[in-house]
Motif scaffolding. Structure first.
Motif: not given
Length: 325
Positions: A55, A102, A106, A155
């Motif tokens: 990530k 994710e 962000e 999502q």
């Protein structure tokens, strides 16, 4: 606006990158080169060598290259092998997609095109698969792709993510002779390698209830698949209405025997395929209806069977010439 292509150094991903470039869209590739090749990356396109499980690397790439959208092609794509490697499959295809989402959240990246699979349908008992056909995957691979679609759906509810999943069956051919199918499990490479080795290609079963007795499948050209990914990306970018999933299907399909005939014609190597026993679980026919994608993504079959085979064969020969240099 820059589109990140995960798996952009692989067979399908590299074609997507070329289609983005042709459309005048900036792109950056993220690929760990576990199955991709640096030589497939076009000159001038940034390559971030990283896993989609990382990530932090994804966040850094998105910020560095000012990514505004993602085309997610990376993943473990071998359905048969996934049965024996389920944990690896789920790690790459589910945990990897989770890490990607994710990172996107962000970095405020709000649009994604997901390279899904017709494996989400399993072996439906219908002549033509539509987007509404029941999902019943039969392998960890198919299950992982369906979970990926669920992650995007959820999502969207949570953050407003805009997304589209593209499902397809057998991707073949080449839109650039420098990029070729390297899979040890796909029909075209298997047939080509048999012929080059002086062996006779094999057909698994010729007593199915189809016109010539062999399985009928959707074989779609990789350049057409790539063009549909770009069309979906452009639709997301323009904030046009878009469906959550599209089937990139031919509507009628090709039989394995028809493919073999085209291979013999294109290669100039005459052969009569060996007939082996049926493979367990192989349905007679799986073909998808592509009407929805035709409506929204300009989807169409732009290549005949012989054109698909010829492009793949020419890329295979070029690869052999390159390895001999």
């Amino acid at each position: 606006m820059t589109w990140m292509v995960t798996g952009g150094a692989g067979y399908i991903g590299a074609h997507v990158v070329r289609a983005l470039i042709s459309a005048g869209l900036d792109t950056v590739i993220v690929d760990d080169l576990s199955s991709g090749f640096e030589k497939f990356v076009p000159e001038g396109v940034p390559l971030v060598r990283a896993s989609i499980l990382d990530k932090a690397a994804l966040v850094d790439a998105m910020k560095t290259h000012r990514v505004t959208g993602v085309i997610h092609v990376a993943g473990f794509k071998y359905a048969g092998v996934s049965v024996n490697r389920p944990l690896h499959t789920y790690a790459q295809n589910v945990t990897g997609t989770l890490a990607l989402l994710e990172a996107m959240a962000e970095c405020d990246v709000e649009q994604i095109v997901f390279s899904s699979s017709a494996a989400v349908f399993g072996t439906p008992d219908v002549d033509q698969v539509t987007e509404a056909t029941a999902k019943a995957p039969l392998s960890p691979y198919g299950e992982s792709k369906l979970i990926g679609e669920w992650l995007l759906r959820d999502q969207e509810v949570a953050t407003g993510l805009r997304h589209a999943s593209l499902r397809y069956f057998n991707v073949v051919g080449s839109g650039d002779a420098a990029v070729y199918d390297t899979s040890p499990h796909n029909l075209f490479p298997l047939v080509f390698e048999a012929l080059v080795a002086g062996k006779t290609p094999r057909i698994n079963g010729n007593d199915y209830p189809t016109p010539d007795g062999t399985n009928v499948r959707d074989y779609v050209h990789v350049a057409d698949i790539a063009a549909a990914h770009v069309a979906a990306a452009q639709r997301l970018e323009a904030h046009d209405s878009i469906e959550p999933a599209y089937n990139l299907g031919s509507g009628d399909g090709l039989s394995v025997a028809e493919i073999m005939t085209a291979v013999a014609s294109v290669t100039g190597i005459p052969f009569t395929p060996e007939i082996a026993d049926r493979r367990a679980g192989d349905p007679p026919r799986i073909v998808a209806n592509g009407d929805l994608a035709a409506r929204d993504l300009d989807w169409k079959m732009r290549h005949t069977a012989e054109e698909m085979v010829r492009s793949a064969w020419e890329a295979r020969l070029r690869a052999e010439e390159g390895s001999a240099e």
